[in-house]
Design a protein around this motif. Sequence first.
Motif, PDB file in Angstrom:
ATOM      1  N   ILE A 169      -8.826   1.713  -1.539  1.00 52.29           N
ATOM      2  CA  ILE A 169      -8.017   2.652  -0.759  1.00 52.29           C
ATOM      3  C   ILE A 169      -8.882   3.574   0.101  1.00 52.29           C
ATOM      4  O   ILE A 169      -8.626   3.754   1.294  1.00 52.29           O
ATOM      5  N   MET A 170      -9.952   4.143  -0.503  1.00 49.49           N
ATOM      6  CA  MET A 170     -10.724   5.177   0.194  1.00 49.49           C
ATOM      7  C   MET A 170     -11.916   4.630   0.967  1.00 49.49           C
ATOM      8  O   MET A 170     -12.265   5.155   2.029  1.00 49.49           O
ATOM      9  N   GLU A 171     -12.562   3.592   0.432  1.00 46.39           N
ATOM     10  CA  GLU A 171     -13.774   3.079   1.075  1.00 46.39           C
ATOM     11  C   GLU A 171     -13.461   1.898   1.997  1.00 46.39           C
ATOM     12  O   GLU A 171     -13.909   1.868   3.146  1.00 46.39           O
ATOM     13  N   SER A 172     -12.695   0.929   1.503  1.00 48.33           N
ATOM     14  CA  SER A 172     -12.342  -0.226   2.348  1.00 48.33           C
ATOM     15  C   SER A 172     -11.155   0.065   3.251  1.00 48.33           C
ATOM     16  O   SER A 172     -10.882  -0.691   4.185  1.00 48.33           O
ATOM     17  N   ARG A 173     -10.422   1.145   2.960  1.00 35.43           N
ATOM     18  CA  ARG A 173      -9.260   1.564   3.748  1.00 35.43           C
ATOM     19  C   ARG A 173      -8.256   0.429   3.946  1.00 35.43           C
ATOM     20  O   ARG A 173      -7.824   0.130   5.071  1.00 35.43           O
ATOM     21  N   VAL A 174      -7.884  -0.212   2.841  1.00 40.34           N
ATOM     22  CA  VAL A 174      -6.911  -1.315   2.931  1.00 40.34           C
ATOM     23  C   VAL A 174      -5.554  -0.843   3.444  1.00 40.34           C
ATOM     24  O   VAL A 174      -4.767  -1.648   3.943  1.00 40.34           O
ATOM     25  N   HIS A 175      -5.275   0.450   3.338  1.00 37.21           N
ATOM     26  CA  HIS A 175      -4.026   1.004   3.870  1.00 37.21           C
ATOM     27  C   HIS A 175      -4.287   1.937   5.060  1.00 37.21           C
ATOM     28  O   HIS A 175      -3.435   2.766   5.389  1.00 37.21           O
ATOM     29  N   GLY A 176      -5.436   1.779   5.683  1.00 35.17           N
ATOM     30  CA  GLY A 176      -5.751   2.582   6.857  1.00 35.17           C
ATOM     31  C   GLY A 176      -5.854   4.062   6.541  1.00 35.17           C
ATOM     32  O   GLY A 176      -6.342   4.472   5.479  1.00 35.17           O
ATOM     33  N   ALA A 177      -5.364   4.877   7.474  1.00 34.49           N
ATOM     34  CA  ALA A 177      -5.478   6.334   7.354  1.00 34.49           C
ATOM     35  C   ALA A 177      -4.726   6.884   6.150  1.00 34.49           C
ATOM     36  O   ALA A 177      -5.023   7.992   5.684  1.00 34.49           O
ATOM     37  N   ALA A 178      -3.772   6.115   5.623  1.00 39.27           N
ATOM     38  CA  ALA A 178      -3.012   6.561   4.441  1.00 39.27           C
ATOM     39  C   ALA A 178      -3.921   6.790   3.242  1.00 39.27           C
ATOM     40  O   ALA A 178      -3.564   7.529   2.314  1.00 39.27           O
ATOM     41  N   GLY A 179      -5.114   6.155   3.263  1.00 34.49           N
ATOM     42  CA  GLY A 179      -6.025   6.248   2.132  1.00 34.49           C
ATOM     43  C   GLY A 179      -7.125   7.276   2.276  1.00 34.49           C
ATOM     44  O   GLY A 179      -8.085   7.273   1.494  1.00 34.49           O
ATOM     45  N   ALA A 180      -7.020   8.185   3.240  1.00 40.25           N
ATOM     46  CA  ALA A 180      -8.051   9.219   3.393  1.00 40.25           C
ATOM     47  C   ALA A 180      -8.097  10.126   2.166  1.00 40.25           C
ATOM     48  O   ALA A 180      -9.139  10.658   1.799  1.00 40.25           O
ATOM     49  N   THR A 181      -6.944  10.288   1.533  1.00 38.28           N
ATOM     50  CA  THR A 181      -6.829  11.087   0.313  1.00 38.28           C
ATOM     51  C   THR A 181      -6.154  10.235  -0.750  1.00 38.28           C
ATOM     52  O   THR A 181      -5.260   9.452  -0.428  1.00 38.28           O
ATOM     53  N   VAL A 182      -6.595  10.366  -2.012  1.00 37.73           N
ATOM     54  CA  VAL A 182      -5.891   9.686  -3.097  1.00 37.73           C
ATOM     55  C   VAL A 182      -5.428  10.697  -4.132  1.00 37.73           C
ATOM     56  O   VAL A 182      -6.001  11.779  -4.267  1.00 37.73           O
ATOM     57  N   LEU A 183      -4.387  10.321  -4.847  1.00 38.01           N
ATOM     58  CA  LEU A 183      -3.954  11.053  -6.026  1.00 38.01           C
ATOM     59  C   LEU A 183      -4.252  10.197  -7.242  1.00 38.01           C
ATOM     60  O   LEU A 183      -4.045   8.968  -7.206  1.00 38.01           O
ATOM     61  N   VAL A 184      -4.760  10.813  -8.271  1.00 33.28           N
ATOM     62  CA  VAL A 184      -4.945  10.131  -9.559  1.00 33.28           C
ATOM     63  C   VAL A 184      -3.992  10.806 -10.535  1.00 33.28           C
ATOM     64  O   VAL A 184      -4.045  12.030 -10.707  1.00 33.28           O
ATOM     65  N   GLU A 185      -3.115  10.003 -11.141  1.00 38.67           N
ATOM     66  CA  GLU A 185      -2.032  10.565 -11.935  1.00 38.67           C
ATOM     67  C   GLU A 185      -1.972   9.983 -13.340  1.00 38.67           C
ATOM     68  O   GLU A 185      -2.389   8.841 -13.582  1.00 38.67           O
ATOM     69  N   GLU A 186      -1.414  10.772 -14.215  1.00 33.86           N
ATOM     70  CA  GLU A 186      -1.069  10.317 -15.564  1.00 33.86           C
ATOM     71  C   GLU A 186      -0.142   9.098 -15.464  1.00 33.86           C
ATOM     72  O   GLU A 186       0.749   9.055 -14.616  1.00 33.86           O
ATOM     73  N   CYS A 187      -0.359   8.126 -16.328  1.00 36.12           N
ATOM     74  CA  CYS A 187       0.503   6.941 -16.367  1.00 36.12           C
ATOM     75  C   CYS A 187       1.680   7.227 -17.297  1.00 36.12           C
ATOM     76  O   CYS A 187       1.514   7.275 -18.525  1.00 36.12           O
ATOM     77  N   LEU A 188       2.845   7.440 -16.704  1.00 36.52           N
ATOM     78  CA  LEU A 188       4.040   7.719 -17.494  1.00 36.52           C
ATOM     79  C   LEU A 188       4.542   6.441 -18.153  1.00 36.52           C
ATOM     80  O   LEU A 188       4.433   5.351 -17.583  1.00 36.52           O
ATOM     81  N   VAL A 189       5.103   6.575 -19.347  1.00 38.06           N
ATOM     82  CA  VAL A 189       5.565   5.410 -20.110  1.00 38.06           C
ATOM     83  C   VAL A 189       7.086   5.434 -20.190  1.00 38.06           C
ATOM     84  O   VAL A 189       7.680   6.462 -20.530  1.00 38.06           O
ATOM     85  N   GLY A 190       7.700   4.302 -19.868  1.00 38.92           N
ATOM     86  CA  GLY A 190       9.153   4.185 -19.930  1.00 38.92           C
ATOM     87  C   GLY A 190       9.622   3.144 -18.940  1.00 38.92           C
ATOM     88  O   GLY A 190       8.881   2.236 -18.582  1.00 38.92           O
ATOM     89  N   GLU A 191      10.877   3.272 -18.501  1.00 39.51           N
ATOM     90  CA  GLU A 191      11.424   2.371 -17.492  1.00 39.51           C
ATOM     91  C   GLU A 191      11.619   3.126 -16.193  1.00 39.51           C
ATOM     92  O   GLU A 191      12.079   4.268 -16.183  1.00 39.51           O
ATOM     93  N   GLU A 192      11.288   2.458 -15.070  1.00 41.68           N
ATOM     94  CA  GLU A 192      11.463   3.071 -13.758  1.00 41.68           C
ATOM     95  C   GLU A 192      12.891   2.884 -13.265  1.00 41.68           C
ATOM     96  O   GLU A 192      13.502   1.836 -13.459  1.00 41.68           O
TER      97      GLU A 192
END
Length: 422
Positions: A169-192
């Motif tokens: 996301i940040m180095e290869s920029r597979v999503h272009g400018a969308a990847g200039a910033t990333v969020l790292v989040e807790e993995c919630l458990v359940g059903e979406e």
Amino acid sequence: MKVLVVGGGGREHALCWAIAASPLLTRLWCAPGNAGIAEVAECVPIGAEDIAALVAFAREQAVDLVVCGPEAPLTLGLADACAAAGLRCFGPSQAAARLEGSKAFTREVAEAAGAPGARWKRFEEPAAAKAYIREQGAPIVVKADGLAAGKGVVVAATVAEAEAAVADIMESRVHGAAGATVLVEECLVGEEVSFFALCDGATALPLGTAQDHKRVGDGDTGPNTGGMGAYSPPPVFTEAQQRQTMERIVRPVLAEMARRGAPFRGVLFAGLMITADGPRLIEFNVRFGDPECQALMVRLRSDLLPALLAACDGELAAFDLRWEALHSLVVVMAAQGYPGAYAKGSEIRGLERAAQVPGVQVFHAGTTRREDGALVASGGRVLGIAAAAPTLAEARAAAYAAVDAIDWPGGFCRRDIGWRAL
């Protein structure tokens, strides 16, 4: 009323199909549309992100309502440009559309509103993000902050997988400018669950629920996609949880957006995790989901057009919606290779047979007509086969019967849509 729908996918076909049934409608256009939409609306060759041309067309035709399907035109300011031109537009302002345009903004607003969500941290340097991941351990979630066509989220089972996601996301920029910033989040458990609310800036009206299938393969395997199928309503989401979602998430966020001077009008799509502690917010989108929209539209009994107008005009407090006592299920048919590289131009036959299955409606996403009249695939996700029936099992059987009636060697679908409920 004269209506212009913006977009050209399965969601927009479902919206056009529903709007076309309104007795209020006098003329319906879609820009740019697709081969299926052309059967219910006049398609206009204007790109969904060409804001100036869309507004100019709407003014020329004295359009009464512009309905925006995708998120990108909203984040580019379509609603603001319409307002400046004296046009009514269903969809949030550019400032309010940041709820989808920036995942960090969503988290900040949700925290200010007291809405329950995941623990999170924002990073602008890949090394810092990777160090935090090693400190937290796995499973863990890595998200591109900006718009990535529904593909900017990685639920990593291992630290190595999470670090690789940061690199992509940040180095290869597979999503272009969308990847200039990333969020790292807790993995919630359940059903979406996908929860939709119609909003007029001050009032929110529940608009239905669905469960999407993001991964490309059966059993939720393989890479994330824009969505391979959906069903509505998901039995895991109870009436009590809907009330809780409205009280703890949707209404507080609506109030917080108004407090910030960016009142939210349109569809607020809350991606939720149903955990042991109740619904928690994963993310917001600022439009109907795709394919969730198809699943909702085939269950809607009310006229959609007055509902959209009420949201634009701040009149939802005196409005309600009626739904058919039916279950719906949508199977997405995609081009071989999706979500990676896929070929365009393969011919699709048998849609007439598919549409004859009782309860089935075929929605087009990535289709065009050749000069000889043949229907061909022109996108990754190509068709949405929707079915409505008294039970989810019956809806699923009808949808797959319709899929099996389609002759398209260049396409594929998941064979387990609805598996969590069934």
